[in-house]
Design a protein around this motif. Structure first.
Motif, PDB file in Angstrom:
ATOM      1  N   GLU A   1       9.415  -8.645   1.125  1.00 34.86           N
ATOM      2  CA  GLU A   1      10.438  -9.680   1.154  1.00 34.86           C
ATOM      3  C   GLU A   1      10.384 -10.494  -0.132  1.00 34.86           C
ATOM      4  N   LEU A   2      11.558 -10.733  -0.706  1.00 40.10           N
ATOM      5  CA  LEU A   2      11.657 -11.513  -1.929  1.00 40.10           C
ATOM      6  C   LEU A   2      12.896 -12.392  -1.842  1.00 40.10           C
ATOM      7  N   GLY A   3      12.675 -13.695  -1.688  1.00 42.36           N
ATOM      8  CA  GLY A   3      13.788 -14.631  -1.613  1.00 42.36           C
ATOM      9  C   GLY A   3      14.741 -14.352  -0.475  1.00 42.36           C
ATOM     10  N   GLY A   4      14.200 -13.939   0.679  1.00 40.02           N
ATOM     11  CA  GLY A   4      15.046 -13.665   1.834  1.00 40.02           C
ATOM     12  C   GLY A   4      15.678 -12.287   1.832  1.00 40.02           C
ATOM     13  N   VAL A   5      15.399 -11.485   0.808  1.00 44.20           N
ATOM     14  CA  VAL A   5      15.927 -10.126   0.718  1.00 44.20           C
ATOM     15  C   VAL A   5      14.786  -9.139   0.929  1.00 44.20           C
ATOM     16  N   THR A   6      15.010  -8.130   1.761  1.00 42.03           N
ATOM     17  CA  THR A   6      13.999  -7.106   1.983  1.00 42.03           C
ATOM     18  C   THR A   6      14.242  -5.937   1.047  1.00 42.03           C
ATOM     19  N   ARG A   7      13.215  -5.585   0.278  1.00 45.99           N
ATOM     20  CA  ARG A   7      13.272  -4.413  -0.601  1.00 45.99           C
ATOM     21  C   ARG A   7      12.280  -3.383  -0.096  1.00 45.99           C
ATOM     22  N   PHE A   8      12.489  -2.127  -0.489  1.00 42.29           N
ATOM     23  CA  PHE A   8      11.630  -1.041  -0.031  1.00 42.29           C
ATOM     24  C   PHE A   8      10.997  -0.373  -1.232  1.00 42.29           C
ATOM     25  N   VAL A   9       9.698  -0.590  -1.370  1.00 42.78           N
ATOM     26  CA  VAL A   9       8.953  -0.096  -2.528  1.00 42.78           C
ATOM     27  C   VAL A   9       8.383   1.279  -2.194  1.00 42.78           C
ATOM     28  N   PRO A  10       8.742   2.319  -2.937  1.00 46.91           N
ATOM     29  CA  PRO A  10       8.156   3.636  -2.688  1.00 46.91           C
ATOM     30  C   PRO A  10       6.649   3.618  -2.946  1.00 46.91           C
ATOM     31  N   VAL A  11       5.892   4.190  -2.027  1.00 41.24           N
ATOM     32  CA  VAL A  11       4.441   4.269  -2.220  1.00 41.24           C
ATOM     33  C   VAL A  11       4.139   5.027  -3.514  1.00 41.24           C
ATOM     34  N   ALA A  12       4.957   6.005  -3.853  1.00 45.72           N
ATOM     35  CA  ALA A  12       4.734   6.799  -5.070  1.00 45.72           C
ATOM     36  C   ALA A  12       4.829   5.963  -6.338  1.00 45.72           C
ATOM     37  N   ASP A  13       5.479   4.776  -6.281  1.00 46.46           N
ATOM     38  CA  ASP A  13       5.611   3.918  -7.463  1.00 46.46           C
ATOM     39  C   ASP A  13       4.445   2.952  -7.616  1.00 46.46           C
ATOM     40  N   ILE A  14       3.576   2.860  -6.608  1.00 47.44           N
ATOM     41  CA  ILE A  14       2.486   1.885  -6.637  1.00 47.44           C
ATOM     42  C   ILE A  14       1.325   2.449  -7.448  1.00 47.44           C
TER      43      ILE A  14
ATOM     44  N   VAL B   1      -2.224  -8.307   0.386  1.00 43.24           N
ATOM     45  CA  VAL B   1      -2.498  -7.483  -0.785  1.00 43.24           C
ATOM     46  C   VAL B   1      -1.317  -7.619  -1.734  1.00 43.24           C
ATOM     47  N   ARG B   2      -1.593  -7.430  -3.012  1.00 42.96           N
ATOM     48  CA  ARG B   2      -0.515  -7.358  -3.998  1.00 42.96           C
ATOM     49  C   ARG B   2      -0.367  -5.906  -4.430  1.00 42.96           C
ATOM     50  N   LEU B   3       0.822  -5.370  -4.209  1.00 44.05           N
ATOM     51  CA  LEU B   3       1.131  -4.005  -4.590  1.00 44.05           C
ATOM     52  C   LEU B   3       1.689  -4.015  -6.007  1.00 44.05           C
ATOM     53  N   HIS B   4       1.018  -3.328  -6.926  1.00 49.76           N
ATOM     54  CA  HIS B   4       1.457  -3.310  -8.325  1.00 49.76           C
ATOM     55  C   HIS B   4       2.196  -2.018  -8.633  1.00 49.76           C
ATOM     56  N   THR B   5       3.378  -2.161  -9.235  1.00 42.53           N
ATOM     57  CA  THR B   5       4.086  -1.019  -9.805  1.00 42.53           C
ATOM     58  C   THR B   5       4.117  -1.216 -11.316  1.00 42.53           C
ATOM     59  N   ARG B   6       4.779  -0.321 -12.004  1.00 40.36           N
ATOM     60  CA  ARG B   6       4.876  -0.474 -13.467  1.00 40.36           C
ATOM     61  C   ARG B   6       5.560  -1.772 -13.860  1.00 40.36           C
ATOM     62  N   ASP B   7       6.485  -2.214 -13.038  1.00 40.40           N
ATOM     63  CA  ASP B   7       7.340  -3.331 -13.440  1.00 40.40           C
ATOM     64  C   ASP B   7       7.117  -4.630 -12.679  1.00 40.40           C
ATOM     65  N   ALA B   8       6.435  -4.577 -11.544  1.00 38.27           N
ATOM     66  CA  ALA B   8       6.380  -5.786 -10.713  1.00 38.27           C
ATOM     67  C   ALA B   8       5.163  -5.762  -9.801  1.00 38.27           C
ATOM     68  N   GLY B   9       4.939  -6.908  -9.130  1.00 41.49           N
ATOM     69  CA  GLY B   9       3.918  -7.015  -8.103  1.00 41.49           C
ATOM     70  C   GLY B   9       4.537  -7.606  -6.853  1.00 41.49           C
ATOM     71  N   HIS B  10       4.117  -7.138  -5.685  1.00 38.30           N
ATOM     72  CA  HIS B  10       4.706  -7.571  -4.426  1.00 38.30           C
ATOM     73  C   HIS B  10       3.594  -7.942  -3.457  1.00 38.30           C
TER      74      HIS B  10
END
Length: 267
Positions: A162-175, A185-194
């Motif tokens: 969830e980010l600012g009331g919006v739900t996004r779906f992060v592919p496990v393959a991108d983590i 936990v903070r999930l890190h991708t190349r471009d962001a952390g969630h």
């Protein structure tokens, strides 16, 4: 027939329009086959309800009565996400639109109800759900155990964040790697952390088959994302992109062995 088979249905009702949600709750409340009913005003709140039930150890939901046309995450997308869970609830769509029926049944929906709702037709949908649950084709008590410590961690190839009331779906393959932050936990991708409320220990167990390995008491990394392994002054580190991460002595040997096997298996 066991007492479990006769237990009333546990229902999550989701609709973004308040009058429609109130009507749904009224009809569910009248049906003797229905026990607890939990409302949600959109798909994001529905996900929160599912995760809260899993974290608290409460019984999960047998069925979700779900609107389709909602702002943000729609009902079809939510149903697709639920279908990736280890023990997905049954789904009954409740909508004013006839043209989504084929897609709904492709998602294995139990029924497709058109608004305005008719009591007889609604009761028939509840009957179908109850029969499937009694036949073992819907989640009774086993749903709670299968869901694990957090429903979000069981959703197949994507993790809802969830980010600012919006739900996004992060592919496990991108983590690329995961860091513990207390109960989160903070999930890190190349471009962001969630930031997501999932125990690191649960992810370690569930994602081991996906190539994630613990390198530190507070960190998991994706083996395939490690670009460099370095020993400097007795301290072992790995590099993932522009991040250099320390490897604890306790985890160093396992990491070396896994990297060696990973390299040997590469074409």
């Amino acid at each position: 027939m066991s007492a479990i088979d006769d237990a009333p249905l546990r229902v999550l009702a989701v609709d973004d329009e308040e009058p429609a949600l109130e009507e749904l709750l009224y009809l569910l409340g009248k049906d003797p086959r229905v026990g607890g009913v939990v409302p949600a005003s959109d798909a994001t709140e529905a996900l929160r309800r599912l995760r809260a039930a899993a974290r608290s150890g409460a019984d999960g939901f047998d069925v979700v009565f779900l609107d389709i046309d909602m702002p943000g995450l729609g009902g079809l997308e939510l149903a697709r996400l639920l279908g990736g869970a280890a023990a997905p609830p049954l789904v009954v769509f409740v909508t004013a639109h006839e043209d989504f029926a084929v897609r709904a049944f492709d998602l294995k929906a139990v029924d497709y109800l058109l608004k305005p709702l008719r009591e007889e037709r609604f009761a028939e949908a509840v009957r179908r759900v109850a029969e499937l649950v009694r036949a073992g084709q819907g989640p009774r008590p086993a749903a709670r155990a299968a869901a694990g410590p957090d429903a979000a961690s069981a959703f197949g190839d994507h993790v809802p964040v969830e980010l600012g009331g919006v739900t996004r779906f992060v592919p496990v393959a991108d983590i690329t790697y995961v860091e513990a932050h207390g109960d989160y936990v903070r999930l890190h991708t190349r471009d962001a952390g969630h930031l997501v409320r999932i125990p690191l220990s649960a992810l370690e167990e569930q994602w081991r088959a996906r190539g994630f390995v613990r390198i530190h008491r507070s960190r998991l990394v994706a083996l395939g994302r490690i670009e460099e392994l370095r020993l400097d002054g007795g301290n072992l580190t790995v590099r993932i992109g522009d991040r250099v991460l320390a490897v604890s002595r306790r985890n160093a040997r396992e990491l070396r062995d896994l990297l060696a096997r990973h390299a040997a298996a590469a074409p």
